[in-house]
Write an enzyme that holds these catalytic residues in place. Structure first.
Site, short mmCIF file in Angstrom:
data_model
loop_
_atom_site.label_atom_id
_atom_site.label_comp_id
_atom_site.label_asym_id
_atom_site.label_seq_id
_atom_site.Cartn_x
_atom_site.Cartn_y
_atom_site.Cartn_z
N SER A 51 29.51 40.15 42.36
CA SER A 51 30.31 38.95 42.29
C SER A 51 31.08 38.64 43.59
CB SER A 51 31.31 39.08 41.15
OG SER A 51 32.22 40.13 41.41
N SER B 52 29.70 44.98 42.38
CA SER B 52 30.01 43.70 43.03
C SER B 52 30.39 43.74 44.50
CB SER B 52 31.12 43.00 42.26
OG SER B 52 30.57 42.35 41.15
N LYS C 41 38.66 38.15 48.69
CA LYS C 41 38.08 37.62 47.44
C LYS C 41 39.17 36.96 46.61
CE LYS C 41 35.12 39.27 43.64
NZ LYS C 41 34.44 40.47 43.06
N1 GLN Z 1 27.19 42.31 37.91
C1 GLN Z 1 28.07 43.12 37.11
C2 GLN Z 1 28.70 42.28 36.03
O1 GLN Z 1 28.36 41.15 35.93
C3 GLN Z 1 29.10 43.78 37.98
C4 GLN Z 1 30.17 42.84 38.39
C5 GLN Z 1 31.24 43.50 39.20
O2 GLN Z 1 31.07 44.60 39.75
N2 GLN Z 1 32.38 42.85 39.24
O3 GLN Z 1 29.52 42.73 35.30
#
Ligand code: GLN
Length: 474
Positions: free
Chosen positions: A141, A165, A66
């Protein structure tokens, strides 16, 4: 040969390399060409060639990483325009650990900007497409990492999970995603979103691959003060049964609105499979879970507003209007950050401001403490908590972008464990309307070996491998 390489799990590829049936050059070249022909926008950068010297137990099986992780001399843009062209002077410990174990970097994967999002549509480098249906999102994400593994562009990938995420995109793409115990994997060199919640973990084709990857990822790191030594070595799971194991279902949460009937049906089928394997399924209560999402969306933005203050045009990436200092800060941040990131900075700054700190941040922290306590109480009487990973299957591109609250609901089931810092895995449990559904298995801190073991038994009994099923469909 190429179909054969493609069909190998990472564990099988490591074995094939060890016994001489496959060379590290062959597997790298295969995935290099797969990633180079990426039609999913999963990669933001692909390696030209494997480093000459790669030795170690992972045998040269390459890894997609990532873009939130710093990689020395290689673009590390975290899905943001503000880091366009940024090439860090050092490599994140998580990536260095994998390289040291013999997994060379295949490429960097697309993501929501600074890991804020659940659909990968908040990337300055364009959305990632779900390999199962290119009109749908891969989740986020870590959407690029999940899509790369599901679409067969990488054998396995590194992602991050702050509120879901790793698990949610794993679920939406039909792969396995493990969110570790907080602190088990070093955060050094992982571009910070919400430091008290951020964790790094594997996205893989199956549970055994996740275990092998995770074995080489964990470790105490003197460069990350919150990292801890994992108390035991990570084993490749072999369990076939769940005799004596108790699974607790947070019924009120799972029965709530918004869980799609197909997701519900797949979840019920997984519970039935668990019973056939000898497990006892009970119901539990996590009353504070109803408030977990709200608490997360105060704590995470509060930490983000502080962490993101370093992007000021002075030290990294984009720089606008140098005529005076204030204009440079303002213009750089105005042009460099996307809408969701700006929304989080505004919410977070507000929640931390004097006069509001106790009402918002202090209260959210109290909810966090209660969530952790309630989970610990459940774990005192049950081995695992199980839920669907996501209330829905992959949704259409653009379907939720106009309504941030509907996007935030994607993480309903994953956020309690993030607040508690406890580990959880998502494994594919089957299909609904032709799209993958994920099952989440959660345990107490440092129970990764037991989680992997239960996940393996269920995976074998369910008999559904998302990436193989997608490969066959293609
Ligand atoms: N969807 C969640 C957010 O937008 C979690 C994102 C994540 O785990 N990085 O914060």
């Amino acid at each position: 040969m190429s179909d054969e390489i493609q069909s190998l799990s990472a564990v099988a590829a490591v074995a094939a390399i060890a016994d001489g049936g496959l060379s590290r050059e062959e597997i790298f070249a295969h995935y290099r060409s797969r990633a180079g022909a990426d039609e999913l926008n999963a990669f933001t950068w692909v390696a030209e060639q494997a480093p000459a010297q790669i030795e170690g137990p992972l045998g040269g099986v390459p890894v997609a990483v990532k873009d939130l992780f710093c990689t020395e001399g290689i673009p590390s843009q975290a899905g943001s325009k503000i880091l366009a062209g940024y090439r860090p002077p050092y490599t994140a410990t998580a990536v260095a650990n994998l390289e040291a174990a013999g997994a060379p970097l295949l490429g960097k994967t697309n993501q929501d900007e600074f890991a804020m999002g659940s659909s990968n549509e908040n990337s300055a480098y364009g959305p990632v497409l779900n390999p199962w249906d290119k009109t749908r999102v891969p989740g986020g994400s870590s959407g690029g990492s999940a899509a790369a593994v599901a679409g067969g562009l990488a054998p396995w990938a590194l992602g991050t999970d702050t509120g879901g995420s790793i698990r949610q995109p794993a679920s939406l793409c039909g792969v396995v995603g493990l969110k570790p115990t907080y602190g088990a994997v070093s955060r050094y060199g992982m571009i910070a979103f919400a430091s008290s919640l951020d964790s790094a973990g594997p996205l893989t084709r199956d549970v055994s691959d996740a275990a092998l990857f995770y074995r080489h990822l964990v470790g105490k790191d003197s460069a990350d003060a919150t990292s801890v030594a994992f108390p035991e070595s990570i084993e490749i799971p072999t369990a076939e049964r769940l005799d004596g194991i108790t699974l607790a279902v947070p019924t009120a949460l799972v029965d709530g609105d918004g869980v799609e009937p197909g997701v519900r049906a797949s979840f019920e089928a997984s519970l039935e499979t668990a019973r056939q394997l000898g497990a006892t399924v009970t119901s539990c209560e996590i009353p504070s879970a109803a408030h977990a999402l709200s608490a997360y969306y105060v704590i995470a933005p509060a930490e983000a507003s502080s962490n993101l203050s370093r992007f000021d045009g002075v030290r990294y990436g984009l720089r606008r209007d140098e005529s005076n200092l204030d204009a440079m800060y303002t213009e750089t941040r105005h042009d460099g950050f996307g809408d969701e990131v700006k929304r989080r900075i505004l919410i977070g700054t507000y929640a931390l401001s004097s006069g509001y700190y106790d009402a918002y941040y202090g209260r959210a922290q109290r909810v966090r403490t209660v969530v952790a306590k309630e989970l610990a109480e459940v774990f005192a009487g049950a081995d695992f908590i199980v839920t669907p990973t996501s209330p829905t299957v992959a949704f259409g591109l653009g379907a939720r972008t106009a309504d941030p609250l509907s996007m935030y609901l994607s993480d309903l089931f994953t956020i309690p464990m993030s607040l508690a810092g406890t580990p959880a895995i998502s494994i594919p449990s089957g299909l609904s309307e032709g799209l993958p559904v994920g099952l989440q298995i959660c345990g107490p801190a440092f129970s990764e070996n037991r989680i992997l073991s239960a996940a393996y038994a269920l995976e074998q009994a369910i008999g559904f491998n998302g990436s193989a099923a997608w490969g066959a469909k293609r």
